[in-house]
Design a protein around this motif. Sequence first.
Motif, PDB file in Angstrom:
ATOM      1  N   ASP A 191      -1.700   5.869   0.006  1.00 32.05           N
ATOM      2  CA  ASP A 191      -2.364   7.171   0.204  1.00 32.05           C
ATOM      3  C   ASP A 191      -1.415   8.342  -0.046  1.00 32.05           C
ATOM      4  O   ASP A 191      -1.864   9.449  -0.340  1.00 32.05           O
ATOM      5  CB  ASP A 191      -2.864   7.284   1.651  1.00 32.05           C
ATOM      6  CG  ASP A 191      -4.102   6.427   1.886  1.00 32.05           C
ATOM      7  OD1 ASP A 191      -4.740   6.023   0.882  1.00 32.05           O
ATOM      8  OD2 ASP A 191      -4.419   6.166   3.067  1.00 32.05           O
ATOM      9  N   GLU A 192      -0.095   8.068   0.097  1.00 35.36           N
ATOM     10  CA  GLU A 192       0.869   9.164  -0.011  1.00 35.36           C
ATOM     11  C   GLU A 192       1.272   9.470  -1.457  1.00 35.36           C
ATOM     12  O   GLU A 192       1.982  10.440  -1.698  1.00 35.36           O
ATOM     13  CB  GLU A 192       2.126   8.823   0.811  1.00 35.36           C
ATOM     14  CG  GLU A 192       3.032   7.739   0.238  1.00 35.36           C
ATOM     15  CD  GLU A 192       2.588   6.302   0.548  1.00 35.36           C
ATOM     16  OE1 GLU A 192       1.358   6.052   0.525  1.00 35.36           O
ATOM     17  OE2 GLU A 192       3.446   5.453   0.775  1.00 35.36           O
ATOM     18  N   LEU A 193       0.842   8.654  -2.383  1.00 30.31           N
ATOM     19  CA  LEU A 193       1.372   8.787  -3.746  1.00 30.31           C
ATOM     20  C   LEU A 193       0.612   9.811  -4.572  1.00 30.31           C
ATOM     21  O   LEU A 193      -0.620   9.862  -4.550  1.00 30.31           O
ATOM     22  CB  LEU A 193       1.307   7.431  -4.468  1.00 30.31           C
ATOM     23  CG  LEU A 193       2.078   6.291  -3.816  1.00 30.31           C
ATOM     24  CD1 LEU A 193       1.904   5.023  -4.643  1.00 30.31           C
ATOM     25  CD2 LEU A 193       3.551   6.628  -3.662  1.00 30.31           C
ATOM     26  N   LYS A 231      -5.688   4.317  -3.610  1.00 29.87           N
ATOM     27  CA  LYS A 231      -5.557   4.589  -2.170  1.00 29.87           C
ATOM     28  C   LYS A 231      -5.453   3.283  -1.371  1.00 29.87           C
ATOM     29  O   LYS A 231      -5.792   2.213  -1.872  1.00 29.87           O
ATOM     30  CB  LYS A 231      -6.810   5.329  -1.681  1.00 29.87           C
ATOM     31  CG  LYS A 231      -7.008   6.666  -2.335  1.00 29.87           C
ATOM     32  CD  LYS A 231      -6.335   7.756  -1.513  1.00 29.87           C
ATOM     33  CE  LYS A 231      -6.570   9.125  -2.100  1.00 29.87           C
ATOM     34  NZ  LYS A 231      -5.317   9.900  -2.194  1.00 29.87           N
ATOM     35  N   ASP A 232      -5.013   3.383  -0.131  1.00 29.77           N
ATOM     36  CA  ASP A 232      -4.905   2.226   0.758  1.00 29.77           C
ATOM     37  C   ASP A 232      -6.290   1.799   1.229  1.00 29.77           C
ATOM     38  O   ASP A 232      -6.644   1.947   2.404  1.00 29.77           O
ATOM     39  CB  ASP A 232      -4.023   2.563   1.968  1.00 29.77           C
ATOM     40  CG  ASP A 232      -2.564   2.729   1.580  1.00 29.77           C
ATOM     41  OD1 ASP A 232      -2.054   1.904   0.806  1.00 29.77           O
ATOM     42  OD2 ASP A 232      -1.932   3.693   2.061  1.00 29.77           O
ATOM     43  N   ASN A 233      -7.048   1.262   0.309  1.00 35.84           N
ATOM     44  CA  ASN A 233      -8.419   0.857   0.598  1.00 35.84           C
ATOM     45  C   ASN A 233      -8.646  -0.492  -0.067  1.00 35.84           C
ATOM     46  O   ASN A 233      -8.536  -0.606  -1.293  1.00 35.84           O
ATOM     47  CB  ASN A 233      -9.383   1.920   0.043  1.00 35.84           C
ATOM     48  CG  ASN A 233     -10.833   1.495   0.155  1.00 35.84           C
ATOM     49  OD1 ASN A 233     -11.245   0.501  -0.442  1.00 35.84           O
ATOM     50  ND2 ASN A 233     -11.613   2.253   0.912  1.00 35.84           N
ATOM     51  N   GLY A 255       3.451  -1.526  -2.912  1.00 32.33           N
ATOM     52  CA  GLY A 255       2.979  -0.952  -1.659  1.00 32.33           C
ATOM     53  C   GLY A 255       2.013  -1.856  -0.926  1.00 32.33           C
ATOM     54  O   GLY A 255       1.435  -2.787  -1.497  1.00 32.33           O
ATOM     55  N   GLY A 256       1.878  -1.594   0.371  1.00 29.16           N
ATOM     56  CA  GLY A 256       0.837  -2.227   1.171  1.00 29.16           C
ATOM     57  C   GLY A 256       0.966  -3.717   1.415  1.00 29.16           C
ATOM     58  O   GLY A 256      -0.047  -4.395   1.557  1.00 29.16           O
ATOM     59  N   VAL A 257       2.195  -4.243   1.481  1.00 29.14           N
ATOM     60  CA  VAL A 257       2.330  -5.686   1.711  1.00 29.14           C
ATOM     61  C   VAL A 257       3.031  -6.019   3.031  1.00 29.14           C
ATOM     62  O   VAL A 257       3.451  -7.142   3.253  1.00 29.14           O
ATOM     63  CB  VAL A 257       3.056  -6.410   0.551  1.00 29.14           C
ATOM     64  CG1 VAL A 257       2.135  -6.506  -0.641  1.00 29.14           C
ATOM     65  CG2 VAL A 257       4.351  -5.726   0.166  1.00 29.14           C
ATOM     66  N   TYR A 262      -2.390   0.059   7.332  1.00 25.88           N
ATOM     67  CA  TYR A 262      -2.801   0.531   6.009  1.00 25.88           C
ATOM     68  C   TYR A 262      -2.361  -0.411   4.897  1.00 25.88           C
ATOM     69  O   TYR A 262      -2.452  -0.080   3.735  1.00 25.88           O
ATOM     70  CB  TYR A 262      -2.242   1.935   5.777  1.00 25.88           C
ATOM     71  CG  TYR A 262      -2.838   2.946   6.728  1.00 25.88           C
ATOM     72  CD1 TYR A 262      -3.988   3.635   6.372  1.00 25.88           C
ATOM     73  CD2 TYR A 262      -2.274   3.169   7.979  1.00 25.88           C
ATOM     74  CE1 TYR A 262      -4.550   4.554   7.248  1.00 25.88           C
ATOM     75  CE2 TYR A 262      -2.826   4.071   8.862  1.00 25.88           C
ATOM     76  CZ  TYR A 262      -3.970   4.763   8.497  1.00 25.88           C
ATOM     77  OH  TYR A 262      -4.535   5.668   9.352  1.00 25.88           O
ATOM     78  N   ASP A 263      -1.823  -1.563   5.281  1.00 27.87           N
ATOM     79  CA  ASP A 263      -1.328  -2.495   4.268  1.00 27.87           C
ATOM     80  C   ASP A 263      -2.465  -3.391   3.794  1.00 27.87           C
ATOM     81  O   ASP A 263      -2.778  -4.423   4.385  1.00 27.87           O
ATOM     82  CB  ASP A 263      -0.149  -3.311   4.829  1.00 27.87           C
ATOM     83  CG  ASP A 263       1.078  -2.434   4.993  1.00 27.87           C
ATOM     84  OD1 ASP A 263       1.255  -1.508   4.156  1.00 27.87           O
ATOM     85  OD2 ASP A 263       1.849  -2.631   5.937  1.00 27.87           O
ATOM     86  N   MET A 264      -3.104  -2.958   2.731  1.00 33.95           N
ATOM     87  CA  MET A 264      -4.396  -3.492   2.322  1.00 33.95           C
ATOM     88  C   MET A 264      -4.323  -4.494   1.182  1.00 33.95           C
ATOM     89  O   MET A 264      -5.341  -5.001   0.743  1.00 33.95           O
ATOM     90  CB  MET A 264      -5.285  -2.325   1.859  1.00 33.95           C
ATOM     91  CG  MET A 264      -5.652  -1.402   2.983  1.00 33.95           C
ATOM     92  SD  MET A 264      -6.641  -2.359   4.155  1.00 33.95           S
ATOM     93  CE  MET A 264      -6.594  -1.303   5.563  1.00 33.95           C
TER      94      MET A 264
HETATM   95 MG    MG Z   1       1.944   1.928   2.266  1.00 33.32          MG
END
Ligand code: MG
Length: 410
Positions: A191-193, A231-233, A255-257, A262-264
């Motif tokens: 989401d921050e990117l 996004k983190d979705n 990301g997200g692992v 939010y790690d989707m």
């Molecule tokens: Mg993240």
Amino acid sequence: MSTYPEKVTLEEGLGLLLPWGNPVGTECVPVDETDGRVLARDIISKENIPPFRRSPYDGYALRAADTADASRETPVQLTVTEEVPAGSTATRAIGEGEAVKILTGAPVPEGADAIVKFEDTSFTEDTVTVFAPSKEGSNIVPVGEDVKEGELVVEKGRLISPALVGLLAGLGYENVKVHRKITAALLSTGDELIAIGENLSPGKIRNSSIYAIHAYLEQWNVNTRVLGIEKDNAQRIADRMLEGLADSDMLITTGGVSVGDYDMVKEALTRIGADILFWKVRMKPGMAFIAAVYQGKPILALSGNPSAAAVSLFMLGRPLIRRMSGMKDYQTKELKVKMADAFPKKSPSRRMIPGTLEILNGEAWIVFAKKQGNGMLNPMRDCEILGEIEAGSPPLRKGSIIKAYRFFDR
Ligand code: MG
Ligand code: AMP
């Protein structure tokens, strides 16, 4: 619920992942486009290089036996019958007492079995005088010195180097059968990117990692398909994953692992029906990592942390990519190095420390990157090797010998 191993060692992870890296198909490309590609067939020479006995110098071709008694005091004079420049051949064999003026690259006339360099003779238009005996065969490049007819010049699965491009051309290959380049789809999650062209707003950061990953892949001759930022979705990530996998050989995400709310990425992998091979690797950086497979295509889900992503990409991604690209020697090469700096802390975890390789007094040393840390890209900037601090290491002094992994080999 499918189950998969968690917190595997690097070696266990490679053991689970690499079998999915099947070599991709082949294509024929013009020889001048083969540098850095992987050869897909054995090359057995149909010719000798050079194809004839050749003179490596400007000089005189003669019969060694005629010079047996030559010395400063008793020079031997021979009759020069003709001149043979490169690209021509002598009109006849030479006989006793005869010599042929020969230039570099020219074929040695029949009957001759030695060459004497110009500077070791004195000569006129039609005579040459030698002052020492020649040995049979001296200064004659034999047929097939570089490559012999019937020889296995290079095996399939080899990365083609510039000199090999030249050799293939020398053997008459206008086109060469190589493995096609693999294609990797790249997806950034978070989401921050924001994209580099956008203005920074509070809490946002630019998507930097993917550019580094893209550049590494280019160096490894991988085609890329950049899917951009998601996004983190979980569902949106899943949709983008499928989009990328549809026309690529593999997928790399960032990301997200980890284990946050939010790690989707793991959830997205489950939604597309990918098989997760393992989650988390026991090394730092690079603990946060998922390896998965979707319809036979490998998926590398890297950490968002730039150094962690790079270390996972080097240690797990690169050998996979090399194997998929058709290389036989796809494993990371190891070496022993001395530490140019101390590692002053105890290390309960296995660590990979980026550095450069320096050779001092014939010994290999690792100079650690000045900055260290998961979240930075700076540590990786000049990385040529990763030095390994074993799990459970006490503080290590400067000069300690450690294992390192190299990434600049062909
Ligand atoms: Mg993240
Ligand atoms: P994550 O792996 O999603 O937990 O992210 C770990 C850290 O890496 C966070 O500080 C993220 O903001 C940062 N990060 C995630 N993706 C990127 C990226 N593409 N480029 C730079 N930093 C990133």
